[in-house]
Design an enzyme around this catalytic site. Structure first.
Site, PDB file in Angstrom:
ATOM      1  N   ASP A 169     -11.733   2.662   3.807  1.00 34.10           N
ATOM      2  CA  ASP A 169     -12.086   1.238   3.750  1.00 34.10           C
ATOM      3  C   ASP A 169     -13.600   1.039   3.667  1.00 34.10           C
ATOM      4  OD1 ASP A 169     -10.205  -0.735   3.520  1.00 34.10           O
ATOM      5  OD2 ASP A 169      -9.729  -0.822   5.663  1.00 34.10           O
ATOM      6  N   LYS A 194       0.843  -1.203   0.000  1.00 33.29           N
ATOM      7  CA  LYS A 194       0.000   0.000   0.000  1.00 33.29           C
ATOM      8  C   LYS A 194       0.873   1.247   0.000  1.00 33.29           C
ATOM      9  CE  LYS A 194      -3.925  -2.273   2.039  1.00 33.29           C
ATOM     10  NZ  LYS A 194      -4.537  -2.842   3.245  1.00 33.29           N
ATOM     11  N   GLN A 211      -5.142  -1.512   9.394  1.00 34.87           N
ATOM     12  CA  GLN A 211      -4.977  -2.860   8.844  1.00 34.87           C
ATOM     13  C   GLN A 211      -5.585  -3.893   9.800  1.00 34.87           C
ATOM     14  OE1 GLN A 211      -3.547  -3.515   5.717  1.00 34.87           O
ATOM     15  NE2 GLN A 211      -4.321  -5.565   6.102  1.00 34.87           N
TER      16      GLN A 211
END
Ligand code: NDP
Length: 295
Positions: A122, A55, A99
Site C-alpha cells: 500500500d 482484491k 484494509q
C-alpha cells in the site's frame, strides 16, 4: 468544441493485469516462485468487505496466491500486530495489505508501521513515504500510482506542465503530488483552506481531484484542453430514491472544456487494484533478488 477524450481505466487496468499475469507465470515456471498477497480485514464494514472480495478475485485470476485474514470487529490490537509479525516472517507472503479503516480501538499508524516496508504494497509505511519524498525507489500508494499511469499513457512526458492536486491526504493527495514532482511538473496542492480554488484550478494543465465531495469541481474552473483525473468516488441519492456513483468533478460540464477526463466509475477506481497487484509482483521480485519487470 469537441468533447474531452474519455480516459478508460477499465480497459487500461485489464491490459495491465494481463501483463502482470504473464510475469507471474514466468516467475512460476522459471523460478518456482508464486507472488503472494495477504489481506487483513478487521470487522464487517460493508464497503471494505466488497473491496477485499474483489482484491481476492483479482489476485487469484492472475495466478498469484491470496491469503485472506478476516478478523472479528473486537479483535485486540495485539492480535492484529501478532498476525502482521507472522505475515512479515512468512516467505510465501510478499505483499501485506491491511484494509482501512480499522475499528476505533486499533491504532492505525501502529499497524501500518508494523508491516515490513519491503512487503508494504500500500506504500503507507513511513519508510516508503520517505523514500517517495526523497525520489528514490519506493512502494508507491496504489491510487496515485494508477492515476500517474493513466496520465503518462495519455500525455506522454509530463515535464514542465502545471499540475494542481486538490486534496492533501496521505493516501492520495500527498503521494500524487510527490509523483508529479518526480515527473518534473510544477505542482500546487490545494485543500480546504485554499483561497479561490477555482482560480488555482484554472491554471492547471493537469487537475487531480481527490476531495471526497460530489461534483465539486465545475467545468468553468478548468483550463480548456486540460487533463482531468477524477479520483473521487461518491455515492449520491437521486430524486427517485436510487443511488449512483459520481466523482469529485462535474463530468457533464468538464467534458465540454477539458481535453481528456477519467469517468467515475471506470477511471481511476479499477487502476487501484491493478496497481496493488503490480506492487505485489515488484515486492516478490525484490524479496527473491530477481530482476523487477518494467510494469
Ligand atoms: P480525505 O477525506 O482523506 O481527504 C480529502 C482532502 O480534500 C483533504 O485534504 C481536504 O482538505 C480536501 N478538501 C475537502 N473539502 C475541500 C474543499 N471544499 N476544497 C478543497 N479541498 C477540500 O480523502 P481521500 O484522499 O482519502 O479520498 C478523496 C476521494 O478519493 C474520496 O472521494 C475517496 O472516496 C476517493 N478515493 C478513491 C480511490 C480509488 O480507488 N479511486 C482510493 C482512495 C480514495 P483538508 O486537508 O484541508 O481537510
Amino acid at each position: 468544441m469537441t468533447e474531452a477524450k474519455r480516459i478508460d481505466g477499465t480497459d487500461f487496468s485489464a491490459k495491465l493485469r494481463e501483463t502482470l499475469a504473464l510475469h507471474v507465470s514466468e516467475l512460476r515456471d522459471r523460478h518456482r516462485v508464486i507472488p503472494g498477497l495477504a489481506v487483513v480485514l478487521v470487522g464487517k464494514d460493508p464497503a471494505s468487505q466488497v473491496y477485499v472480495r474483489t482484491k481476492h478475485k483479482r489476485t487469484t485470476e492472475i495466478g498469484m496466491t491470496s491469503f485472506m485474514h478476516t478478523l472479528p470487529d473486537d479483535t485486540p490490537e495485539d492480535e492484529v500486530l501478532t498476525l502482521i509479525a507472522g505475515l512479515n516472517a512468512d516467505p510465501a507472503v510478499h505483499g501485506i495489505l491491511v484494509q482501512l479503516p480499522l475499528p476505533k480501538h486499533i491504532d492505525t499508524q501502529k499497524v501500518i508501521e508494523a508491516i515490513d516496508p519491503a512487503k508494504d504494497v500500500d506504500g503507507f509505511h513511513p519508510v516508503n513515504v520517505g523514500r517517495l519524498a526523497a525520489g528514490i525507489d519506493a512502494m508507491v500508494p496504489c491510487t496515485p500510482l494508477g492515476s500517474l499511469m493513466l496520465l503518462k499513457d495519455h500525455l506522454g512526458k509530463l515535464g514542465g506542465l502545471d499540475a494542481v492536486v486538490v486534496g492533501r491526504s496521505n493516501i492520495v493527495g500527498k503521494p500524487m503530488a510527490q509523483l508529479l514532482i518526480k515527473e518534473s511538473c510544477t505542482v500546487t496542492v490545494a485543500h480546504s483552506q485554499t483561497r479561490d480554488l477555482a482560480d488555482v484550478v484554472r491554471r492547471a494543465d493537469i487537475v487531480v481531484a481527490a476531495v471526497g465531495r460530489p461534483e465539486m469541481i465545475r467545468g468553468d474552473w478548468l483550463k480548456p484542453g486540460c487533463t482531468v483525473i477524477d479520483v473521487g468516488i461518491n455515492r449520491v441519492e437521486l430524486p427517485d430514491g436510487t443511488t449512483r456513483l459520481v466523482g469529485d468533478v462535474n463530468y457533464a460540464e468538464a467534458v465540454q472544456v477539458a481535453g481528456a477526463i477519467t469517468p467515475v466509475p471506470g477511471g481511476v477506481g479499477p487502476m487501484t487494484i491493478a496497481c496493488l497487484l503490480r506492487n505485489t509482483l515488484v515486492a516478490c521480485c525484490r524479496l527473491h533478488h530477481l530482476p523487477v519487470p518494467n510494469v
